[in-house]
Design an enzyme around this catalytic site. Structure first.
Site, PDB file in Angstrom:
ATOM      1  N   LYS A  51       0.891  -1.182   0.000  1.00  0.00           N
ATOM      2  CA  LYS A  51       0.000   0.000   0.000  1.00  0.00           C
ATOM      3  C   LYS A  51       0.920   1.220   0.000  1.00  0.00           C
ATOM      4  O   LYS A  51       1.637   1.473   0.965  1.00  0.00           O
ATOM      5  CB  LYS A  51      -0.893  -0.064   1.241  1.00  0.00           C
ATOM      6  CG  LYS A  51      -1.377   1.238   1.834  1.00  0.00           C
ATOM      7  CD  LYS A  51      -2.315   2.007   0.957  1.00  0.00           C
ATOM      8  CE  LYS A  51      -2.777   3.277   1.675  1.00  0.00           C
ATOM      9  NZ  LYS A  51      -1.707   4.264   1.878  1.00  0.00           N
ATOM     10  N   GLU A  86       7.525  -0.023  13.070  1.00  0.00           N
ATOM     11  CA  GLU A  86       8.512   1.059  13.242  1.00  0.00           C
ATOM     12  C   GLU A  86       7.723   2.341  13.440  1.00  0.00           C
ATOM     13  O   GLU A  86       7.147   2.868  12.491  1.00  0.00           O
ATOM     14  CB  GLU A  86       9.407   1.168  12.003  1.00  0.00           C
ATOM     15  CG  GLU A  86      10.193  -0.087  11.676  1.00  0.00           C
ATOM     16  CD  GLU A  86      11.128  -0.525  12.793  1.00  0.00           C
ATOM     17  OE1 GLU A  86      11.448   0.289  13.684  1.00  0.00           O
ATOM     18  OE2 GLU A  86      11.513  -1.701  12.783  1.00  0.00           O
ATOM     19  N   CYS A 114      11.397  10.003  11.510  1.00  0.00           N
ATOM     20  CA  CYS A 114      11.060   9.421  12.807  1.00  0.00           C
ATOM     21  C   CYS A 114      12.275   9.496  13.733  1.00  0.00           C
ATOM     22  O   CYS A 114      12.144   9.397  14.949  1.00  0.00           O
ATOM     23  CB  CYS A 114      10.539   8.001  12.664  1.00  0.00           C
ATOM     24  SG  CYS A 114      11.667   6.938  11.819  1.00  0.00           S
ATOM     25  N   GLU A 148       5.673  13.570  20.327  1.00  0.00           N
ATOM     26  CA  GLU A 148       6.405  13.880  19.103  1.00  0.00           C
ATOM     27  C   GLU A 148       5.712  15.040  18.365  1.00  0.00           C
ATOM     28  O   GLU A 148       4.493  15.067  18.266  1.00  0.00           O
ATOM     29  CB  GLU A 148       6.382  12.618  18.221  1.00  0.00           C
ATOM     30  CG  GLU A 148       7.115  12.750  16.910  1.00  0.00           C
ATOM     31  CD  GLU A 148       7.091  11.436  16.109  1.00  0.00           C
ATOM     32  OE1 GLU A 148       6.113  10.673  16.214  1.00  0.00           O
ATOM     33  OE2 GLU A 148       8.071  11.202  15.378  1.00  0.00           O
TER      34      GLU A 148
HETATM   35  C1  UN1 Z   1      11.899   7.132   9.092  1.00  0.00           C
HETATM   36  O1  UN1 Z   1      12.057   8.325   9.352  1.00  0.00           O
HETATM   37  O2  UN1 Z   1      10.757   6.654   8.968  1.00  0.00           O
HETATM   38  O3  UN1 Z   1      18.385   7.443   9.403  1.00  0.00           O
HETATM   39  C2  UN1 Z   1      12.975   6.144   8.917  1.00  0.00           C
HETATM   40  C3  UN1 Z   1      17.391   8.102   9.306  1.00  0.00           C
HETATM   41  C4  UN1 Z   1      16.378   7.687   8.283  1.00  0.00           C
HETATM   42  C5  UN1 Z   1      15.206   7.124   9.006  1.00  0.00           C
HETATM   43  C6  UN1 Z   1      14.141   6.621   8.160  1.00  0.00           C
HETATM   44  N1  UN1 Z   1      16.942   6.825   7.289  1.00  0.00           N
HETATM   45  O4  UN1 Z   1      17.174   9.051   9.995  1.00  0.00           O
END
Ligand code: UN1
Length: 542
Positions: free
Chosen positions: A195, A273, A307, A417
């Site tokens: 998706k 995640e 994230c 957050e």
């Molecule tokens: C995300 O933000 O969903 O290393 C993951 C980092 C990025 C993180 C990706 N590659 O900050």
């Protein structure tokens, strides 16, 4: 961009202000380009130039998602039986094709979600690196031979694929993250229903087509577009219907918990995640300029929409004034704008209008928490723009960088957050207090410390509860061969990337081969061991 999608591409007649084409995008089910069963579509818009529509995409129905699941189920047996080195070879082809199309994909990613060209380049490179890494993992999908406790008997372990995987990713890393998920998934012999994120359908479409061009058999990866509460929800609902063997999700903690519950009650494995409120500690022994650079990038790079972006900046009171003076000078000089037009901007627009709206809610939350707003005035508009804003503010959704100081542990903004360019600053009395604060949020994704005291670095590394820690480095910066993931509210402990992710897309199958021609019972027919033990004079050995 057009280069990548040339074959079979249909353009929509539309005046686009930047002269770039608008296309008709499709789902890809069993290798075929398909529309939504009820023909309803949605648009993808350039967040730096909202009048620029990249195309129209199927708003997938439950029926479409079920067709994709059926195609993935039908393809599974053949794909799982394909030798793993051959699967790896196709993955390697994908990496090489991505290299060929890299420039087009980088421009497309920047146009669709507004990341700077440099960052889009880094992200496409990470997708390439992932393919190259897993190409050879296809030659290394090892099991073990294990000694039996019985004679004339052999034991083996094999990695087996799980089946049909539902893949749901966010639009902030629209190429690296789906590759983190699908490349190991298909390397292990699984098939996928992907998706796409609602704000990056064209890039997802381009990537899925490249995967097929690289030799991926039909039905192994099926792409469905749609919006969160539609196609994504239908895919999760299909877990309850017994049609899905694995869900891999990157997104909010709230949605992740819902997916975890659905998967849990069906005993279906899921990789989650989720969000982060990533702490970065600055101690007096740190190189302050280096710490300022790391904190600034962590907070405002990618417009704070990773994230792994910096959440709580925890500064030791002994260097607070000096650090803040340098930090604020950098914040005030931030160059913001559309990087496909203006060079050297730190960040571009928000990922989409939806992310802009949610960010404004986050700002209100920080303000009503009682924090002191040192910098930032919400959305950038023609009559409300920072000095180094480039371009025409009204064209897209751009935000000021925001700094909230005097944040304390009892405030809501310490724990929640804020997805966007905003940092919350907390003062620490000493190392123990700093470590306590770093552990005090409900999340545990990334973390960092700036110090030149080796014992402090050691104590931080061992005392912090997080999936990732940077020492004298920022909170961001994953690599394709290092495990990525969090603890606490940031995930369920599964990891992406490197060899560790293979655990998430395969199960261990233990096989025993009885060669003695008779029934020998494990744990019971162990006469040989007992006989040997009987001969040993334990008293003498002691
Ligand atoms: C995300 O933000 O969903 O290393 C993951 C980092 C990025 C993180 C990706 N590659 O900050």
């Amino acid at each position: 961009m057009v280069h990548v999608l040339e074959t079979g591409l249909e353009f929509i007649a539309r005046e686009n202000p930047n002269g770039k084409p608008s296309v008709r995008g499709y789902n890809i089910i069993n290798g075929q380009l398909t529309s939504s069963s009820d023909e309803v579509t949605f648009e993808s818009k350039n967040p730096a130039l909202l009048e620029d529509c990249l195309g129209e995409f199927p708003l997938s129905t439950r029926e479409d998602v079920h067709s994709a699941l059926a195609a993935a189920r039908a393809a599974f047996t053949g794909w799982a039986a394909t030798p793993a080195p051959t699967r790896g070879q196709i993955i390697g082809n994908m990496g090489r094709l991505l290299m060929e199309y890299k420039d087009d994909l980088v421009a497309l990613e920047t146009r669709e979600i507004g990341k700077t060209l440099k960052e889009s380049g880094g992200e496409i490179q990470e997708a390439i690196d992932t393919c190259l890494f897993f190409q050879s993992e296809g030659r290394r999908l090892y099991g073990q031979t294990v000694n039996s406790e019985l004679p004339d008997k052999e034991l083996f372990t094999y990695r087996r694929p799980l089946g049909v995987c539902g893949i749901i990713n966010a639009c902030n890393f629209p190429s690296a993250v789906p590759f983190w998920k699908m490349i190991p998934a298909i390397m292990c012999g699984n098939t996928c229903v992907w998706k796409s994120p609602q704000d990056a359908p064209l890039l997802s479409f381009a990537l899925a087509r490249i995967m097929h061009q690289a030799g991926l058999p039909n039905g192994v990866i099926n792409l469905v577009h749609g919006k969160g509460s539609g196609a994504g929800q239908y895919l999760v609902d299909a877990v309850d219907e017994g049609l899905v063997n694995k869900i891999s999700f990157t997104g909010s903690t709230e949605v992740g918990k819902m997916i975890g519950e659905v998967c849990g009650r069906n005993l279906v494995s899921c990789s989650l995640e989720l969000g982060g409120k990533n702490p970065l500690v600055v101690m007096p022994s740190a190189d302050l300029d280096n710490a300022v650079a790391g904190a600034y990038w962590g907070a405002f790079g990618t417009a704070g929409q990773r994230c792994t972006s910096l959440g709580n900046l925890i500064v030791h009171e002994g260097i607070y004034e000096e650090f803040m003076e340098k930090f604020m000078a950098k914040v005030k000089s931030t160059r913001i704008g559309d990087s496909s037009v203006h060079k050297d901007v730190l960040y571009g627009p928000m990922l989409s209008e939806k992310y802009a709206k949610d960010f404004m809610i986050g700002l209100d939350m920080a303000k009503s928490s009682g924090a002191t707003q040192l910098w930032g005035r919400g959305e950038i508009t023609t009559d409300n723009q920072p000095e180094n804003f480039m371009g025409n503010a009204g064209d897209g959704v751009f935000m000021w960088p925001h700094v909230f100081a005097d944040v304390t542990e009892d405030m809501k903004c310490f724990h929640e957050e804020i997805f966007g360019p905003a940092v919350t600053i907390v003062k620490a009395k000493d190392f123990d207090h700093a470590l306590h604060l770093a552990n005090a949020s409900p999340y545990g994704l990334s973390s960092a410390i700036y110090t030149n005291d080796r014992l402090e670095a050691y104590r931080y590394k061992t005392g912090i509860k997080a999936g990732m820690t940077g020492i004298n480095n920022s909170t961001t910066g994953a690599e394709a061969h290092l495990p990525f993931g969090g603890v606490k509210g940031s995930g369920n402990g599964t990891r992406e990337s490197g060899i560790w992710v293979i655990e998430a897309y395969s199960y261990w199958h233990a096989v025993n081969d009885e060669l003695s021609g008779k029934l020998q019972l494990a744990q019971m027919d162990v006469d040989e061991i007992e006989a040997v033990e009987a001969e040993v004079d334990w008293a003498q050995l002691a």
